[in-house]
Design a protein around this motif. Structure first.
Motif, PDB file in Angstrom:
ATOM      1  N   VAL A   1      37.407  65.152  69.336  1.00  0.00           N
ATOM      2  CA  VAL A   1      37.802  64.149  68.337  1.00  0.00           C
ATOM      3  C   VAL A   1      39.306  64.259  68.081  1.00  0.00           C
ATOM      4  O   VAL A   1      39.962  65.191  68.530  1.00  0.00           O
TER       5      VAL A   1
ATOM      6  N   SER B   1      31.019  68.167  67.914  1.00  0.00           N
ATOM      7  CA  SER B   1      30.240  68.358  69.139  1.00  0.00           C
ATOM      8  C   SER B   1      30.734  67.443  70.248  1.00  0.00           C
ATOM      9  O   SER B   1      30.129  67.334  71.296  1.00  0.00           O
TER      10      SER B   1
ATOM     11  N   LYS C   1      28.404  61.593  61.734  1.00  0.00           N
ATOM     12  CA  LYS C   1      27.804  61.121  62.979  1.00  0.00           C
ATOM     13  C   LYS C   1      28.881  60.756  63.996  1.00  0.00           C
ATOM     14  O   LYS C   1      28.781  61.087  65.182  1.00  0.00           O
ATOM     15  N   MET C   2      29.916  60.057  63.503  1.00  0.00           N
ATOM     16  CA  MET C   2      30.969  59.637  64.440  1.00  0.00           C
ATOM     17  C   MET C   2      31.739  60.817  65.007  1.00  0.00           C
ATOM     18  O   MET C   2      32.324  60.734  66.080  1.00  0.00           O
ATOM     19  N   LEU C   3      31.789  61.912  64.273  1.00  0.00           N
ATOM     20  CA  LEU C   3      32.509  63.100  64.734  1.00  0.00           C
ATOM     21  C   LEU C   3      31.590  64.083  65.458  1.00  0.00           C
ATOM     22  O   LEU C   3      32.066  65.091  65.979  1.00  0.00           O
ATOM     23  N   GLY C   4      30.294  63.779  65.485  1.00  0.00           N
ATOM     24  CA  GLY C   4      29.367  64.733  66.088  1.00  0.00           C
ATOM     25  C   GLY C   4      29.371  66.055  65.342  1.00  0.00           C
ATOM     26  O   GLY C   4      29.307  67.125  65.936  1.00  0.00           O
TER      27      GLY C   4
END
Lengths: 505, 505
Positions: free
Chosen positions: B255, B252, A318-321
């Motif tokens: 990062v 997405s 989630k944190m990295l998408g």
């Protein structure tokens, strides 16, 4: 260049319910002194925070050539004020460093690594529009935080260590260890000249007497997750430049794209070169690059097993998408790849027309900004030689390889006293740190862990902050959250650590 | 989007020594009228140049959404003032066009294609810092030139044609042909909506009555080189966008690059896709793209033979800053490739960090701006379908193909009266035009030469200018160089051409 642990691990880890335990329990030795020191830290909270604010307000940004001399002078003054008897400027081919020593007459000596520079900051991206005003604001769920570039990376934690030293000075308590400080002012551009500082005979001699070198850090995630890392990948940052002039093909200036039919394209030449650097899966395909990469040993495999159980995959994604790991790896495999795989990454592509819409031009030049990450026992020089040889072999010998910074990997044993002392003080605080095989990000600890010093190196410090290299970077000054310490707690964690380092065998 | 002939050909061509001949000799018909018209052009020089200056001072820039309505209104006013009885706004899905008619009661009707928009201009790149002040300056070796965006591309030549029409009006001379004008305001973004203008029934009907459509141009190179072109390549401008979100792999959002070890790279995905679009030599490798490309016929081969003899290779290479043609072609082969090869060009690459130095990030998105050039009988829609099918087939179906503009190739026979009339008037002026098989640059003449109209289309006009799409664009107002005409000479060349079109069979 180091990477926020939370971003890396997405750690929604199970942590001990620390709030029910005495938060900063006293070790056996010097318990009275330590009580005095804790009190002194509290008494001097205001001046310490003001010192940090003043530091944030005067940034050094190597990439912009900003605040170089003032930052170096301030670093020296900060060291001297905190009790270092010597603090001298160490000129390099780039930004000068600082070398400082504090002789407490103690049997043991501990090394400290500081950076006094910070990453660039675009005011337009910051909520306040002022990355350097070091304002202290309420952050719901966190407490009072200092917002500013460098808050957590790395001035906040570094200043908390200095606050600990001021407490020793103010309370009239003798430091349990001697200190050797090496500070650099270009960490954020890949520490291109840190070798020059460390290899000075007097620095080498002083560091040679230390039991290891640590960097103050804010190790606690927002959810209380806490890791003790045994090293970091190395990194090479470089640009590949394809140009008609160097290639001897295509145009040597930008021309109308109609000429593409009769002229070769330096941009496509770059694209074709880049395509050879990875295989179809995107893994490095540079011949010989990873020859020295070591697979996990049994202890490291066990650490990865433990990490896969404690860290939360969904949070990390989630944190990295991200929805899928490379190779569609499972969680444990993704962590092994994160820590053990060398990488070739495109940081940026820039060539020709980059504005809105199109422009019918044939650019004479195109650039790829790359970073390579290195694992033990790969070397900085070896990686550069490998990519150059690869390009040459594949018909891209004309492409310029402009290395802007980087260094080899850092590796420290979990048996090193520097590490065992960390584990000891953290556990004594009721915390349950995760032993982490190595950071996937990089810091130039190799100058300490590599030859000739071969020292242990690590990061230590309670406290929390985030937003390194991003807008609204913060560091918690007064914590309202039991999961992480505030500024004084961070300072106290350094007091504890120094005492532990003094006694650990 | 059309390309300065000089840039394309680097033509240090052998030209007739025109200075020793009567420069603008009179044809047989209407000689008296023509003398009156020439005099009127001279008399009205000041007002015509002022009209051009006013036009340059009020730019329409489709890419910036600038001067859309004002530019359209000005175009209509310019047409009406020059004698068009009707001049109406033609709304499109984008920038509106203008449709105007001038019924002179003549047996023949000629079509005109105008663009009223200009390319973007960055004041910082201009010597004056003012791309839109339309200043008139001395240019040694040239004479007095008007400097400004649009000076030569295309307001200068277009205004010279209008000046010719004003001369007819002012001198009370009947135009020898009727005129149908189609003007668009987004040529510089690839004429995405010109079909909508031309396909309106009233426009189609009016154009259907013409003997062909020409665009006023400044055809003379600085060294007097002059070509008559039989068409132009088509073009597709598009962006390829690779993103983690669309791909379902990689991040997405941007990062830290440490994550590259466990996350796929949308930038490398783009690079790998781009690498499949060309072969090792850089030629298009998109399946089916060039299936409809026709090789030169005998007449075209003869034109290339002639061009290779008349055009100077060394000059062409020098102007392009090139030392080798693609494939290490000889000169004749390079000209054939220039005119007969479809191309895939990278106009620009942009992704991730594009500032100075590096930044350790893994970008979630990367974009390549491409143009494809099309030769007869390739089509705009066919080329787009081919690249989409190719990407799909090679595993890059997730990459967005965003087409921003373009159109098919334009082809006109050398036998067309529109072309023969050009050759006739130029030769009568003692000039020795080179018949050129097609421009490697593009203009949207396909709307006239393609179905359903199937008209001839070309460019015509004496005069000189340069710097289209570049800083310090200029158009010669008063020529001090015998190798090219000034403003009045350009206007006279249109008078001559219209008379020739009226009588040619």
């Amino acid at each position: 260049m180091s990477m926020n642990r939370r971003d890396l691990l997405g750690a929604a880890a199970a942590t001990a319910a620390v709030s029910s335990l005495p938060r900063f329990a006293l070790g056996a030795p010097a318990a009275d002194d330590r009580a005095k020191l804790y009190a002194e830290i509290g008494k001097r909270h205001g001046e310490a925070v003001a010192r940090l604010q003043d530091w944030v307000k005067n940034p050094t940004i190597a990439a912009e050539g900003r605040g170089i001399e003032t930052g170096c002078a301030q670093m020296m003054a900060l060291a001297r004020d905190a009790g270092f008897q010597t603090a001298v400027k160490m000129p390099t081919s780039g930004v000068p460093g600082v070398f400082a020593t504090l002789d407490a007459g103690a049997p043991k000596t501990v090394g400290l690594y500081f950076m006094y520079d910070v990453k660039q900051a675009d005011p337009a991206e910051w909520t306040t529009g002022k990355p350097f005003d070091a304002s202290i604001v309420d952050k719901p769920g966190f407490g009072k935080v200092l917002v500013g570039r460098g808050a957590v990376n790395q001035k906040g934690p570094e200043s908390a260590l200095l606050a600990a030293l001021h407490a020793f000075k103010g309370a009239g308590v003798k430091l349990p260890v001697n200190l050797v400080l090496v500070a650099e002012g270009e960490e954020e551009i890949g520490s291109p000249h840190i070798r020059e500082i460390v290899q000075k005979p007097e620095v080498l001699a002083a560091l040679g007497k230390t039991m290891g070198v640590f960097m103050p850090s804010a190790s606690q995630d927002a959810d209380g997750g806490l890791t003790v890392s045994l090293g970091a990948k190395g990194v090479v940052e470089l640009e590949l430049v394809s140009s008609g002039a160097k290639w001897g093909r295509g145009p040597s200036k930008d021309v109308h794209s109609a000429n593409r039919a009769r002229l070769d394209s330096p941009a496509f030449h770059l694209v074709q070169a880049l395509a050879t650097l990875v295989n179809a899966d995107g893994d490095p395909a540079i011949e010989g690059l990873a020859a020295a990469a070591k697979p996990p040993n049994a202890a490291q495999s066990a650490m990865l097993d433990a990490a896969a159980k404690r860290l939360d995959e969904a949070t990390a994604k989630k944190m990295l998408g991200a929805t899928r790991w490379a190779h569609d790896d499972a969680w444990r495999a993704s962590l092994e790849r994160l820590t053990f795989s060398p990488t070739v990454n495109i940081e940026g592509l820039v060539g020709g027309y980059i504005g809105p819409g199109g422009k019918t031009m044939l650019p004479n030049k195109a650039v790829a900004k790359l970073d390579l990450r290195l694992v033990p026992d790969m070397t900085f020089d070896g990686a550069i030689a490998a990519i150059k040889a690869h390009l040459q072999k594949h018909g891209f010998g004309d492409i310029e390889v402009n290395v802007s910074g980087g260094y080899g990997p850092t590796e420290t044993s979990s048996d090193a006293p520097l590490i065992r002392a960390q584990m000891a003080v953290l556990k004594r605080d009721g915390l349950d740190p995760l032993l982490w095989v190595r950071n996937a990000g990089s810091y130039p600890g190799y100058v300490f862990t590599g030859a000739p010093l071969k020292l242990a190196s690590g990061h230590h410090g309670l406290g929390h902050g985030s937003g390194a290299h991003a807008p609204d970077e913060y560091y918690v000054i007064e914590s309202t959250n039991a999961k992480f310490a505030g500024y004084d707690g961070a300072a106290r964690s350094f007091v504890d650590y120094l005492y532990e380092l003094a006694v650990i065998r």
